[in-house]
Each structure stands twice: as structure tokens, then as C-alpha cells.
Design an enzyme around this catalytic site. Sequence first.
Site, PDB file in Angstrom:
ATOM      1  N   ARG A 151      -0.680   5.353  10.837  1.00 23.60           N
ATOM      2  CA  ARG A 151      -1.049   5.584   9.431  1.00 23.60           C
ATOM      3  C   ARG A 151      -2.439   6.190   9.455  1.00 23.60           C
ATOM      4  O   ARG A 151      -3.380   5.552   9.937  1.00 23.60           O
ATOM      5  CB  ARG A 151      -1.028   4.268   8.637  1.00 23.60           C
ATOM      6  CG  ARG A 151      -1.671   4.389   7.269  1.00 23.60           C
ATOM      7  CD  ARG A 151      -1.393   3.216   6.372  1.00 23.60           C
ATOM      8  NE  ARG A 151      -0.029   3.293   5.842  1.00 23.60           N
ATOM      9  CZ  ARG A 151       0.401   2.612   4.781  1.00 23.60           C
ATOM     10  NH1 ARG A 151      -0.435   1.805   4.145  1.00 23.60           N
ATOM     11  NH2 ARG A 151       1.634   2.727   4.366  1.00 23.60           N
ATOM     12  N   HIS A 157       4.905  10.474   3.507  1.00 25.12           N
ATOM     13  CA  HIS A 157       5.214   9.055   3.744  1.00 25.12           C
ATOM     14  C   HIS A 157       6.724   8.934   4.011  1.00 25.12           C
ATOM     15  O   HIS A 157       7.472   8.376   3.205  1.00 25.12           O
ATOM     16  CB  HIS A 157       4.779   8.217   2.548  1.00 25.12           C
ATOM     17  CG  HIS A 157       4.662   6.748   2.828  1.00 25.12           C
ATOM     18  ND1 HIS A 157       4.877   6.196   4.085  1.00 25.12           N
ATOM     19  CD2 HIS A 157       4.347   5.701   2.014  1.00 25.12           C
ATOM     20  CE1 HIS A 157       4.699   4.883   4.023  1.00 25.12           C
ATOM     21  NE2 HIS A 157       4.378   4.557   2.787  1.00 25.12           N
ATOM     22  N   GLN A 171       8.666   5.554   3.836  1.00 28.70           N
ATOM     23  CA  GLN A 171       8.912   5.095   2.465  1.00 28.70           C
ATOM     24  C   GLN A 171      10.150   5.792   1.904  1.00 28.70           C
ATOM     25  O   GLN A 171      11.008   5.154   1.278  1.00 28.70           O
ATOM     26  CB  GLN A 171       7.685   5.412   1.595  1.00 28.70           C
ATOM     27  CG  GLN A 171       7.829   4.985   0.154  1.00 28.70           C
ATOM     28  CD  GLN A 171       7.926   3.476   0.003  1.00 28.70           C
ATOM     29  OE1 GLN A 171       7.090   2.755   0.521  1.00 28.70           O
ATOM     30  NE2 GLN A 171       8.934   2.991  -0.696  1.00 28.70           N
ATOM     31  N   ASP A 230       4.124   6.289  -8.480  1.00 23.15           N
ATOM     32  CA  ASP A 230       3.193   5.790  -7.464  1.00 23.15           C
ATOM     33  C   ASP A 230       1.830   5.692  -8.143  1.00 23.15           C
ATOM     34  O   ASP A 230       1.642   6.183  -9.265  1.00 23.15           O
ATOM     35  CB  ASP A 230       3.178   6.781  -6.280  1.00 23.15           C
ATOM     36  CG  ASP A 230       2.301   6.317  -5.116  1.00 23.15           C
ATOM     37  OD1 ASP A 230       1.901   5.127  -5.094  1.00 23.15           O
ATOM     38  OD2 ASP A 230       2.006   7.150  -4.228  1.00 23.15           O
ATOM     39  N   CYS A 269       6.803   2.675  -4.838  1.00 22.63           N
ATOM     40  CA  CYS A 269       6.604   2.361  -3.411  1.00 22.63           C
ATOM     41  C   CYS A 269       5.741   1.121  -3.219  1.00 22.63           C
ATOM     42  O   CYS A 269       5.821   0.489  -2.173  1.00 22.63           O
ATOM     43  CB  CYS A 269       5.988   3.556  -2.703  1.00 22.63           C
ATOM     44  SG  CYS A 269       4.426   4.089  -3.448  1.00 22.63           S
ATOM     45  N   ARG A 276      12.179  -1.527   3.274  1.00 17.07           N
ATOM     46  CA  ARG A 276      11.258  -0.903   4.231  1.00 17.07           C
ATOM     47  C   ARG A 276      11.562  -1.403   5.645  1.00 17.07           C
ATOM     48  O   ARG A 276      11.500  -0.649   6.612  1.00 17.07           O
ATOM     49  CB  ARG A 276       9.798  -1.218   3.851  1.00 17.07           C
ATOM     50  CG  ARG A 276       9.289  -0.526   2.598  1.00 17.07           C
ATOM     51  CD  ARG A 276       9.247   0.995   2.752  1.00 17.07           C
ATOM     52  NE  ARG A 276       8.559   1.402   3.956  1.00 17.07           N
ATOM     53  CZ  ARG A 276       7.242   1.578   4.072  1.00 17.07           C
ATOM     54  NH1 ARG A 276       6.461   1.420   3.028  1.00 17.07           N
ATOM     55  NH2 ARG A 276       6.702   1.956   5.226  1.00 17.07           N
TER      56      ARG A 276
HETATM   57  N1   CP Z   1       4.533   1.349   0.249  1.00 17.18           N
HETATM   58  C1   CP Z   1       3.684   1.161   1.253  1.00 17.18           C
HETATM   59  O1   CP Z   1       3.572   1.974   2.182  1.00 17.18           O
HETATM   60  O2   CP Z   1       2.962   0.009   1.171  1.00 17.18           O
HETATM   61  P1   CP Z   1       1.757  -0.425   2.115  1.00 17.18           P
HETATM   62  O3   CP Z   1       0.632   0.542   1.849  1.00 17.18           O
HETATM   63  O4   CP Z   1       1.429  -1.820   1.727  1.00 17.18           O
HETATM   64  O5   CP Z   1       2.207  -0.312   3.543  1.00 17.18           O
HETATM   65  N1  NVA Z   2       0.128   7.403  -2.422  1.00 19.61           N
HETATM   66  C1  NVA Z   2      -0.278   6.097  -1.958  1.00 19.61           C
HETATM   67  C2  NVA Z   2       0.874   5.391  -1.334  1.00 19.61           C
HETATM   68  C3  NVA Z   2       0.609   4.008  -0.872  1.00 19.61           C
HETATM   69  C4  NVA Z   2       1.784   3.399  -0.189  1.00 19.61           C
HETATM   70  C5  NVA Z   2      -1.427   6.222  -0.980  1.00 19.61           C
HETATM   71  O1  NVA Z   2      -1.432   7.160  -0.164  1.00 19.61           O
HETATM   72  O2  NVA Z   2      -2.344   5.409  -1.040  1.00 19.61           O
END
Ligand code: CP
Ligand code: NVA
Length: 296
Positions: free
Chosen positions: A95, A122, A125, A213, A253, A281
Site C-alpha cells: 500500500r 485499489h 477493493q 468513497d 469501500c 475483502r
Molecule cells: N477499504 C479499505 O481499503 O479499507 P482500509 O483502508 O481500512 O484498508
Molecule cells: N480513496 C480512499 C480509499 C480508502 C480505502 C483513500 O485512498 O484514502
Amino acid sequence: MRHLLEVDDLTGAEIARVLDLAEVAEPPQVLAGSGLALIFEKPSARTRNSMEMAVVQLGGHPVYIQGDEVKMGVRESVGDVARTLASYHAAIGARVFEHDKVEGLAAADVAPVVNLLSDAAHPMQALADLLTLRQEWGELEGRTVAYVGDANNVARSLALAAGLTGVKVRVGSPPGYQFSDTDLDRIRSVGTDVTVHDRPQEAVEGADAVYTDVWTSMGQENEAEERGRAFEGWSIDSRLMTGVAQGGVFLHCLPAHRGEEVAAEVIDGPSSRVWPQAANRMHSARGLLAFLLGEV
Ligand code: CP
Ligand code: NVA
């Protein structure tokens, strides 16, 4: 060697296979005796836990690594981190802030790399989103999902995943927060039937699912005030939900901010599927890893 940097690294048929693998009762032990490295430069509740548990269910051992421990590109090169971790692990998940970091890990070509969220995408997701919608509808093909909000990483992967599986996409975002032409070209290049709307009511009209989101993603915190103003009137509330098709569902999400992008009455109401979506997930992560490490 296959990687999952964005969901269109898989074909529509491969996505269907991943979703099938997500639902097998006895997961193949493709990670028996192996590890999976999970690098996180940003916080996570769902992604870390779902990946760790998916790895355990496939017989493997997850190792969580904070971004600051390895400092990719600072303490050592992204490629050297990949080469090091690949000597202990069957695959690497990351990440990251900049998408080119997951590209750099993949470019080393030493282990399959899974993008666990970048500024651009993502994909993990999106797989959970499709699994949730397939469970809801039985079949994905021919349905319509409306994404209302910031045309961000989650929206991009969702639109690609939907297009690859025959789901039509309607995207509604305020000016300045819409998909670029480059985004739309890529989304359309996989065959997605996508329309763009500048009013939320228009975007959700007749949709089978409404998705949103956060307005401010991780790393954009200094823009929160400006974004809050730009997104005024873009909350998903029960009035907006009256425009959806009969039986239309709400997805997010998560993490969610009640009173901002979604009203509590919607996310905590009868059309919400956010908890099965969050649970998925783990199942979809297991399906993806079973596919990537067992079938390609
Ligand atoms: N939806 C999602 O990716 O959640 P987190 O940021 O908690 O991993
Ligand atoms: N768009 C958000 C998604 C979190 C799961 C971010 O990147 O923070």
C-alpha cells in the site's frame, strides 16, 4: 510472472475465476510453508486484516511491514526491497502513496506484486465490490453501478472491474474531481459502458447500486476543507437513493464519514451492503492469491 497493480491486469474471465475461488469451501493451500510480505505506507483496517487472514487460510504466514521500516526509495531502492523480500516470501503486497512504487516492485520481477492501494488504484477493493454485487444479483452482466463522488483510486478500479465483467458504469462528480480524459480512455479501453454526470441525481437514476468513497483520501488531508466545499450537495442521502432501481443497494469501500459523503440513514439503512462488502475483502483476497499463486 503475474502482478495485480490494477484490476485490468486480469481479464474478465480471470476475474470470474478469482470470484469463484473466493467462494470455494476448502481453500487450496497454495501458500503452505510460504510467507507473504505486506508493506503499508498508509493506515489500514480492512486491507491489512483481510490480506493477513486470507494468507493464513491459504496455509501461509503474513508479515506486516510498516512503510517507515523499509522506507522504499529512501533507505534503499524499491527494487532492492523487492529482491530482498522475494528471497523470503512467495509474493509482495504493498500500500503506497505513489503508484510508481508498486510498479517498481513489479519491475524487479522477482515475486508477484499485489497493489494494496496506491494514489491511482485499489484493485483488491474492486474485487470485493464485484463479489458483493455478484452475491446480490446472481449475475453481474447487464447491471448498472453509479459511483458518486471523487473520481479517485477506488472509482478508477471499480469502473475498470465493472467494465471487465459487463456492468455499466455511471460516474457523477463535481467539477475538478472528475475522471480525466486519460482515465476515461483507459476505462473505455476494456469495453466499459461508462457515462459521466455532473449532477448526483442524474448519475444514480435507475442504477442497481450506488457507490461512494470519502471526499478526502489518505495523503490529501491538507485539501479537506476545500474538498468539503466542492462536494457540498454530493452526500448520498435517502432522498438521492429514491432515484435508484427497485432493490438498489448502497456500497462504500470504508472508512466512511457519516454526514459527509453518506448520510447515516443510508449506510446504516436497509439498502446498505457495506458489511458484507467489507467481509468480502478477505474472501476476494483469498480468491486472488489462490489464482495468482496457484493457477498462473
Ligand atoms: N477499504 C479499505 O481499503 O479499507 P482500509 O483502508 O481500512 O484498508
Ligand atoms: N480513496 C480512499 C480509499 C480508502 C480505502 C483513500 O485512498 O484514502
